[in-house]
Every structure is written in structure tokens, then in C-alpha cells.
Write a protein that holds these residues in place. Structure first.
Motif, mmCIF file in Angstrom:
data_model
loop_
_atom_site.group_PDB
_atom_site.id
_atom_site.type_symbol
_atom_site.label_atom_id
_atom_site.label_comp_id
_atom_site.label_asym_id
_atom_site.label_seq_id
_atom_site.Cartn_x
_atom_site.Cartn_y
_atom_site.Cartn_z
ATOM 1 N N PHE B 40 17.677 15.861 36.192
ATOM 2 C CA PHE B 40 16.631 16.789 35.764
ATOM 3 C C PHE B 40 16.216 16.490 34.330
ATOM 4 N N VAL B 41 15.053 17.018 33.965
ATOM 5 C CA VAL B 41 14.467 16.746 32.658
ATOM 6 C C VAL B 41 14.560 18.007 31.809
ATOM 7 N N THR B 42 15.044 17.859 30.588
ATOM 8 C CA THR B 42 15.181 19.028 29.718
ATOM 9 C C THR B 42 13.844 19.336 29.059
ATOM 10 N N HIS B 43 13.786 20.482 28.347
ATOM 11 C CA HIS B 43 12.550 20.865 27.660
ATOM 12 C C HIS B 43 12.128 19.831 26.634
ATOM 13 N N SER B 44 13.113 19.137 26.064
ATOM 14 C CA SER B 44 12.758 18.149 25.044
ATOM 15 C C SER B 44 12.577 16.761 25.654
ATOM 16 N N GLY B 45 12.558 16.673 26.983
ATOM 17 C CA GLY B 45 12.218 15.419 27.633
ATOM 18 C C GLY B 45 13.400 14.539 27.990
ATOM 19 N N ALA B 46 14.608 14.946 27.597
ATOM 20 C CA ALA B 46 15.780 14.142 27.926
ATOM 21 C C ALA B 46 16.062 14.221 29.423
ATOM 22 N N ILE B 47 16.622 13.147 29.962
ATOM 23 C CA ILE B 47 16.949 13.120 31.387
ATOM 24 C C ILE B 47 18.457 13.265 31.542
ATOM 25 N N VAL B 48 18.857 14.242 32.330
ATOM 26 C CA VAL B 48 20.276 14.553 32.470
ATOM 27 C C VAL B 48 20.682 14.391 33.927
ATOM 28 N N LYS B 49 21.841 13.770 34.131
ATOM 29 C CA LYS B 49 22.359 13.600 35.486
ATOM 30 C C LYS B 49 23.457 14.616 35.745
ATOM 31 N N THR B 50 23.580 15.042 36.981
ATOM 32 C CA THR B 50 24.643 15.970 37.322
ATOM 33 C C THR B 50 25.149 15.705 38.729
ATOM 34 N N THR B 51 26.455 15.996 38.923
ATOM 35 C CA THR B 51 27.014 15.902 40.273
ATOM 36 C C THR B 51 26.812 17.205 41.016
ATOM 37 N N GLY B 52 26.389 18.234 40.283
ATOM 38 C CA GLY B 52 26.253 19.551 40.891
ATOM 39 C C GLY B 52 24.810 19.896 41.221
ATOM 40 N N GLU B 53 24.490 21.202 41.082
ATOM 41 C CA GLU B 53 23.141 21.656 41.392
ATOM 42 C C GLU B 53 22.363 21.884 40.106
ATOM 43 N N ILE B 54 21.036 21.813 40.229
ATOM 44 C CA ILE B 54 20.196 21.988 39.057
ATOM 45 C C ILE B 54 19.747 23.439 38.964
ATOM 46 N N LEU B 55 19.861 24.002 37.759
ATOM 47 C CA LEU B 55 19.372 25.355 37.517
ATOM 48 C C LEU B 55 18.114 25.209 36.672
ATOM 49 N N ASP B 56 16.975 25.233 37.316
ATOM 50 C CA ASP B 56 15.737 25.072 36.578
ATOM 51 C C ASP B 56 14.669 25.881 37.284
ATOM 52 N N PRO B 57 13.944 26.726 36.546
ATOM 53 C CA PRO B 57 12.891 27.512 37.200
ATOM 54 C C PRO B 57 11.730 26.620 37.604
ATOM 55 N N LEU B 58 11.947 25.790 38.578
ATOM 56 C CA LEU B 58 10.959 24.805 38.986
ATOM 57 C C LEU B 58 10.736 24.971 40.479
ATOM 58 N N TYR B 59 9.586 25.550 40.812
ATOM 59 C CA TYR B 59 9.315 25.835 42.215
ATOM 60 C C TYR B 59 8.527 24.695 42.843
ATOM 61 N N THR B 60 8.881 24.366 44.067
ATOM 62 C CA THR B 60 7.961 23.544 44.842
ATOM 63 C C THR B 60 7.124 24.526 45.646
ATOM 64 N N SER B 61 5.876 24.182 45.905
ATOM 65 C CA SER B 61 4.991 25.148 46.551
ATOM 66 C C SER B 61 5.491 25.507 47.946
ATOM 67 N N ALA B 62 6.357 24.681 48.498
ATOM 68 C CA ALA B 62 6.876 24.970 49.835
ATOM 69 C C ALA B 62 7.827 26.156 49.827
ATOM 70 N N THR B 63 8.517 26.394 48.700
ATOM 71 C CA THR B 63 9.541 27.428 48.713
ATOM 72 C C THR B 63 9.101 28.722 48.051
ATOM 73 N N VAL B 64 7.943 28.722 47.384
ATOM 74 C CA VAL B 64 7.565 29.918 46.637
ATOM 75 C C VAL B 64 7.105 31.011 47.608
ATOM 76 N N GLU B 65 7.591 32.243 47.377
ATOM 77 C CA GLU B 65 7.247 33.345 48.283
ATOM 78 C C GLU B 65 5.867 33.896 47.968
ATOM 79 N N PHE B 66 5.582 33.989 46.651
ATOM 80 C CA PHE B 66 4.259 34.431 46.223
ATOM 81 C C PHE B 66 3.616 33.231 45.547
ATOM 82 N N ASP B 67 2.451 32.816 46.019
ATOM 83 C CA ASP B 67 1.851 31.580 45.505
ATOM 84 C C ASP B 67 0.855 31.895 44.388
ATOM 85 N N PRO B 68 1.240 31.676 43.141
ATOM 86 C CA PRO B 68 0.336 31.980 42.037
ATOM 87 C C PRO B 68 -0.946 31.145 42.085
ATOM 88 N N MET B 69 -0.868 29.958 42.703
ATOM 89 C CA MET B 69 -2.058 29.100 42.750
ATOM 90 C C MET B 69 -3.103 29.724 43.679
#
Lengths: 392, 352
Positions: B40-69
């Protein structure tokens, strides 16, 4: 005859087992068909941030589910500002399970930070760090650094305290009792100090579900009972073996103080590791003065013995060296839980030693614990410890 | 095997201590042999690897319940008919609910109270002088109302006429006016609770002389207090934090953009709207056809609103966000992705 013997044995077993059987039925019922009856109230989730490490461009938080229900870690923030992060191995936490939350963040040394974790129902938990300090990377240099601190705080002061031995040796029986009581006073202060420290750590960093106060009490009493039992064995065997009773008592004292110093070492190592303490020379001096009194505690019972140099050195090491190991463990693999446990064990050990000393004074001193020497010794011991503790 | 002597125990413990000490030095980083999987990419643009799950408020349009677009450019003009005197009648049906649990940010679930199932509710749009008739049905558990900002008779104000839950009904009817952009919201006590759970939406009254053709959008600036401590945990334009940052709003160069902005943030006294790489003409409350400001920064108090108009000259990515930066770091931030205008799209109609 044999038949009736067997049947009475059977009855005995049955009478012991039947209550257990009912208990199992009760538990099975509550978890099974009876569970709906108890489905009242709202179980509130809880997570505890047990440990925060400041790494290179990253803050790592060890999160434990300390509530009654499973939770999902959903979001991380620093100073209440949302940050992209990762949770390893995954975000689902069963009761008591831990996960590591990695928050990439360009933190600044010595600045305070508030770390926030939000779970799936939107509840946010926060932990405040007074001053960010880089997590300690174990290295030979650091190992040496902690060893030196441990030596200054543990071994050297105890050894210096032991040097009072020749002085205590030359004084009268009355004054000797004064010093023994002084030792008890010193130790009582140390025990209270350990309990306070243990309660403080459990209050700050241990989840409510660990029942901090009762954990301290339980471990303290177990430690007391265990050492009381072995101590009595040691002292009673002393009559027949090479070691004399005073040596046995001194050994018990040094073991008790050793356990205490281990806890103290943990606290020092953790403080350096967590960056919550600037390790000043002043602090070292404070600890040294404070711990010198511990040497007197060991020296007093030995003062009527001969050829004690070797024993003194050994006991000094038993009492002082654990500070080094404590500092290592506290600095590199600190966990508040182990810290509370060791501080409580230390307190229990010291209480046991106090009892042993008082019993001894009573036996030696004409079944009297209320002499001027004993009372004033006890009081002065407490006062000395209090005054030197201000320096720490 | 039994260790008989005390010195044996001493030896054992010394061995253990030495071994542990060596391990500390030999494996300074701990034993970490797992393979890295997610990135995942941090706010300052760094790229971080993880063996676990990513916690980032990043929605794909497929999963969003209310579509702001979808909400952004969705206007509800109602069912249109003519009254005997030739006046246009616009009929709307609005259903309130207060039991829905919605995923408001990835992995975070919140009990939203909704008009027609969304927060914000539908954007109700009419032309000045039209008759607006709203059939309001309350399917929630609690009492709710619809209180429109604007000009209407006292009995249509949605304050003293609470509508009972589980199917209670009320008809709001009034003449649309004045021209501008207005909020509507539930006005049942405790008011703050009914608003912050999501019972609000936008009511646009167009002038009879239409505004110039533009790419029009609605932005409701709102907050979510997911842990009920009277402080917002999230802020957003149109409810979902960071949504327009990860899903930029596509617009064209040299095309007029018109944004109807309504501030519904509670708890915090002010909110604001800053646009990058441009300035906008601002019409407070949208009641005038002459802009009051030409600026890149406006400050909005509760339910304060207005219309912003701007055009981008240069293509590229431009941020828009609260310059109360705390809000933007908690989700009220988005991106306009300005594309080179291939043709002059002057044919677009709005209103009807």
C-alpha cells in the motif's frame, strides 16, 4: 470386608465427583439451551494497545482484544488523523488475541503522540505516548550499556552496603538488633514500593480484564507462600548442614532483594526503551544511594558469622546482578504483563524475608519485638528509604 | 534426569541467560521469515509491504454501499404535472428509516438514519414558483419530519407536526422559493442526534431564467460521529471519507462547473472549501445571480451553503478539501481530474 471397603471408597469418589458433574451440567446448560436466558445487556468491545514501537518511518502498535467479544481492527490514526496502515496477521481478533498494526509515519523524536485504533463498530481507542523514542535494536553496545546501568544500580550499591559489615560486627547486641530492625524497615519500604509500581504498570498498560490489583495480590501471595515454605526448609536444614541459620536468612534476603532488583531493572530498561525517561547521572546516583541500603540488609544477619567474604560476594551478586537481566529484558522485550508479575513476585519475596527477620529478632531478643532498638530501627529504616527514594 | 546439585541449577540458568543474550545479538530484527504479500501507498507516497491486511479508507466502487459518484450528479425533479392554472406541480415520495447499518468507511459500520435509503437524502430540485408536494412516509422506529429551509407556511415547517414511526405519513406542500440551494433535514428532538445520523439532504430552487449550462454537482459536507462522543470521527464531501480522493471527479477543461455546496457538519463550528489551481465565483445561498466573491476559500457555518462556479484552463489533477486540515485528514478531501476538452459539449441540458 474387602467389598465394604471398596464400596466406601466408591462412595468417597462419587461424593467428590458429583458436585463436579453438576457444575459441568450447569456450564453446558448456560452455553447451550440456557444461553438465551442470559442474553441481556450489551457487551462492549475493548482493545488495549500494549506496546508502541517507533521504528524507521513507521509506528508499530501491539493491539490485544481485551473485551468480551471478537473485534475487527478497521482503522489506525496518529494524533486523531487517519493514516493508511497494515494489520498483521489479520484484522480479526478473538478474545485475548493480539495483532501488530503497522502505521507508516514520519515521526519526530521526543514529541508526544496519540495512537488511535478504530474497530468495526466505529469505536475509537487511544493510547498516548509521552515522547517518541526509537525502538531499541538489540546490539552488543546496547547490551553493554544496560549491563553497566544494571551494575551501577544493582551490584555496586549492594556491594558498598555490604562494607558496613565490620562496623555492624563491633557493636553491642542491642545495636545489632537495631540494625536488623532497620533492615526490616528498609525491606518493608521496598515491598510497598514494588506493589505500588506493579499496580501502576497494570493500571497504565494492562487491560481491565487482567484484573490488575487481584493479579498483583495473587502473585504476591503465591510468591510469599512459596518462598516461606522453601525458606523454612532451608533454615531448619541449616541446623544440620554446613550453612548456619544467619547465612540461610541472609541468602533468603539476597534472593528477595534480587527479585526486587530484577523488577527494578525491568522498569529501568523499559523506561529507556519507551523513551519516557532521560537517563541522567542524577537518576543513577539516586538509585545507587537507594540500593546501598539493600547491602546493609544482607550484611546485618551475617555480622555474627566468620569467614563470610566469599558468601558476601555471592549474595551481593544474587541481590544485584538481576538488575542487569531485568534491564535487558525490559529494554528489548518489554511487556507490561511480565513486569507486573516480576514486581509482584519481588514484593512477595520481600514480605517473606521481613517475616523471617522479625521471627529471628524475636527468638534472639528475649521474645521481644517492642524494644527501643527494634522500634527505632524499623522506623529509621522506613525514613531512610523514603528520603533516598525522593532522589529517584 | 534430575539435577542434583545447586551448582547444576546455576549452570543451567547461566546457560539459558547466555543463549538468550546471544540470540538478541544474532537476530536483531527478530525472526521474520514470512513472505511479503500486500502493498500500500502512504500519504507521503512511500510504498509499504505487509504480510497482513491493509487498513486504508480506500473503496473500490464494487464494494461501496452508498455511491458518492452516483449521488454527485443525481437530481430528483419529481413527477411533473400541470395544475389548472398552469403551475407546475412536482410530486416526490420520501421514506425515512432509522435502522439501517451501513459500511461508512471500509470495515466500519454505522447506524445511518436515512431519507430514501441514503445519506444525504435525494437532491430535490424544482424551479421557482413550482408547487412542491412531498409525500413523506416514516418507516423508522422513531418520530421524524422534513424541515425545509426556505419560504413556506408554518404548518409545512416540519417542526410541530412530528410524524410517527412504522408507517406514519405527512404531505408537505408549498411553493418552491426562494431561488438558491437549501438544506432539508429532520427536525425532531433531540435534533443534533437526528441530524448527525444522516437525516438531511439538498433542496435546489432554480431561477425561472435558467442558469447557464454547466456540469453540475452537489456536495454535502458532512461528518460522522461513529463513537458518539460528540466529536466527528470522519468528515467527507458526500458521506464516504476520502472517496473522491481515490475516485477523482472527472471534468473537462474550459467547461463551466457548478457545485451546490451545503455544510451539514455538526459539533465543529465551521467548515470550509478550498479549491486548488483555480478560483471560483461564489454565490452565498445561491439567492443572487451576481457572485459575491471570487476566491479559492470559503468558510461555512452549520447549514450555510452556496453555489460555486469555475472552469479549469489546464488539465490534470487538482485537490479540493477543507483547509481546516484536520477535516481533510479525516476524509474531507477529493480530486478533480481535469481532462482535455475534446469537443465543445454545449448540448447538455439540465432541468425539465
Amino acid at each position: 470386608m474387602a467389598v465394604s471397603d471398596n464400596s466406601s471408597k466408591g462412595k468417597l469418589i462419587a461424593s467428590g465427583v458429583i458436585p463436579f458433574a453438576f457444575l459441568i451440567i450447569l456450564i453446558a446448560y448456560i452455553f447451550g439451551p440456557g444461553s438465551e436466558l442470559l442474553d441481556l445487556g450489551v457487551p462492549l468491545p475493548e482493545v488495549t494497545m500494549e506496546k508502541v514501537d517507533f521504528l524507521d518511518s513507521e509506528i508499530q502498535v501491539t493491539v490485544r482484544n481485551t473485551g468480551p467479544i471478537p473485534v475487527e481492527v478497521a482503522m489506525a490514526d496518529i494524533n486523531d488523523r487517519i493514516q493508511p496502515a497494515a494489520v498483521e496477521p489479520d484484522r480479526y481478533l478473538e478474545r485475548y488475541e493480539t495483532a501488530l498494526v503497522r502505521i507508516p509515519f514520519e515521526w519526530n523524536e521526543a514529541e508526544p503522540y496519540r495512537i488511535g485504533i478504530t474497530i468495526e463498530d466505529g469505536t475509537r481507542f487511544e493510547k498516548e505516548i509521552e515522547a517518541a523514542a526509537p525502538a531499541l535494536e538489540p546490539s552488543l553496545e546496547l547490551l553493554g550499556f544496560f549491563a553497566i546501568i544494571g551494575t551501577y544500580v544493582g551490584i555496586i550499591p549492594v556491594m558498598i552496603g555490604l562494607l558496613w559489615l565490620p562496623f555492624i560486627r563491633r557493636i553491642s547486641k542491642q545495636k545489632y538488633h537495631f540494625f536488623l530492625a532497620l533492615t526490616a524497615g528498609l525491606l518493608l519500604f521496598l515491598a510497598i514500593d514494588s506493589v505500588e509500581e506493579a499496580l501502576e504498570v497494570s493500571d497504565e498498560s494492562l487491560a481491565g480484564s487482567f484484573n490488575g490489583v487481584l493479579l498483583v495480590a495473587t502473585v504476591l501471595i503465591l510468591s510469599f507462600l512459596g518462598l516461606y515454605y522453601t525458606g523454612e526448609k532451608l533454615v531448619s536444614r541449616a541446623k544440620s548442614s554446613r550453612i548456619t541459620k544467619p547465612v540461610a536468612i541472609a541468602l533468603m534476603i539476597s534472593i528477595g532483594i534480587g527479585l526486587h532488583n530484577f523488577g527494578e531493572g525491568l522498569a529501568i530498561g523499559a523506561a529507556v526503551g519507551l523513551g519516557s525517561v532521560a537517563f541522567s547521572t542524577f537518576l543513577i546516583i539516586g538509585f545507587a544511594l537507594h540500593n546501598t541500603t539493600e547491602g546493609i540488609a544482607i550484611a546485618s544477619p551475617l555480622s555474627r558469622e566468620k569467614k563470610v567474604i566469599g558468601k558476601l560476594v555471592a549474595m551481593g551478586l544474587i541481590a544485584g546482578a538481576p538488575a542487569i537481566f531485568g534491564a535487558w529484558i525490559g529494554g528489548f522485550v518489554y511487556s507490561p504483563f511480565t513486569s507486573v508479575i516480576f514486581l509482584s513476585i519481588g514484593a512477595g519475596a520481600i514480605f517473606q524475608v521481613i517475616i523471617t527477620i522479625l521471627k529471628w529478632i524475636r527468638e534472639e531478643g528475649d521474645k521481644n519485638l517492642s524494644s527501643v532498638a527494634v522500634a527505632s530501627g524499623f522506623a529509621i529504616g522506613m525514613v531512610i528509604m523514603y528520603l533516598t527514594s525522593i532522589l529517584v | 534426569m534430575e539435577i542434583k546439585s545447586r551448582s547444576g541449577i546455576m549452570m543451567m540458568s547461566m546457560f539459558v541467560i547466555v543463549t538468550i543474550s546471544i540470540l538478541f545479538v544474532a537476530f536483531p530484527g527478530g525472526i521474520n521469515a514470512q513472505q511479503e504479500e500486500n502493498v500500500f501507498v502512504t500519504h507521503s507516497g512511500a510504498i509499504v509491504k505487509t504480510t497482513g491486511e491493509i487498513l486504508d479508507p480506500l473503496y473500490t466502487s464494487a464494494t461501496v454501499e452508498f455511491d458518492p459518484m452516483e449521488y454527485l450528479r443525481d437530481f430528483n425533479y419529481g413527477r411533473i404535472s400541470q395544475l389548472d392554472d398552469g403551475t407546475t406541480l412536482r410530486e416526490y415520495t420520501i421514506i425515512a428509516n432509522d435502522e439501517e447499518i451501513m459500511e461508512v468507511s471500509p470495515g466500519i459500520f454505522y447506524n445511518v438514519w436515512t431519507f430514501n435509503g441514503t445519506v444525504p437524502g435525494p437532491t430535490i430540485r424544482a424551479t421557482e414558483g413550482d408547487i412542491v408536494r412531498v409525500k413523506f412516509i416514516n418507516n423508522g422506529e422513531k418520530e421524524h419530519t422534513m424541515h425545509f429551509h426556505g419560504i413556506h407556511p408554518a404548518g409545512m415547517d416540519g417542526v410541530f407536526e412530528p410524524v410517527g414511526g412504522n408507517g406514519g405519513q405527512f404531505i408537505y406542500e408549498f411553493e418552491a422559493g426562494p431561488v438558491g440551494v437549501h438544506p432539508y433535514h429532520c427536525h425532531v428532538m433531540p435534533l443534533e442526534e437526528h441530524i448527525v445520523h444522516g437525516l438531511y439532504g439538498v433542496f435546489i430552487v432554480d431561477p425561472k431564467e435558467k442558469r447557464p449550462v454547466a456540469d453540475e454537482m452537489v456536495m454535502v459536507l458532512n461528518g460522522l460521529d461513529t463513537d458518539f462522543d460528540t466529536e466527528n470521527n470522519f468528515y467527507a464531501a458526500n458521506t464516504i471519507p476520502f472517496y473522491y480522493q481515490h475516485h477523482p471527479i472527472q471534468i473537462n477543461t474550459n467547461e463551466l462547473i457548478r457545485v451546490y455546496v451545503v455544510n451539514m457538519v455538526e459539533f465543529d463550528p465551521i467548515n470550509n472549501f478550498h479549491l486548488h489551481g483555480n478560483l471560483y465565483k461564489y454565490y452565498p445561498t445561491g439567492t443572487d445571480i451576481v457572485p459575491s466573491f471570487y476566491t479559492d476559500m470559503i468558510t461555512l457555518s452549520q447549514t450555510e451553503r452556496g453555489i460555486m462556479e469555475f472552469e479549469y484552463q489546464y488539465p490534470g489533477k487538482y485537490l479540493f478539501h477543507a483547509h481546516k486540515v484536520e477535516f481533510s485528514e479525516k476524509g474531507w478531501v477529493g480530486i478533480f481530474l481535469v481532462n482535455e476538452n475534446q469537443e465543445n459539449t454545449e448540448s447538455e441540458e439540465y432541468g425539465s
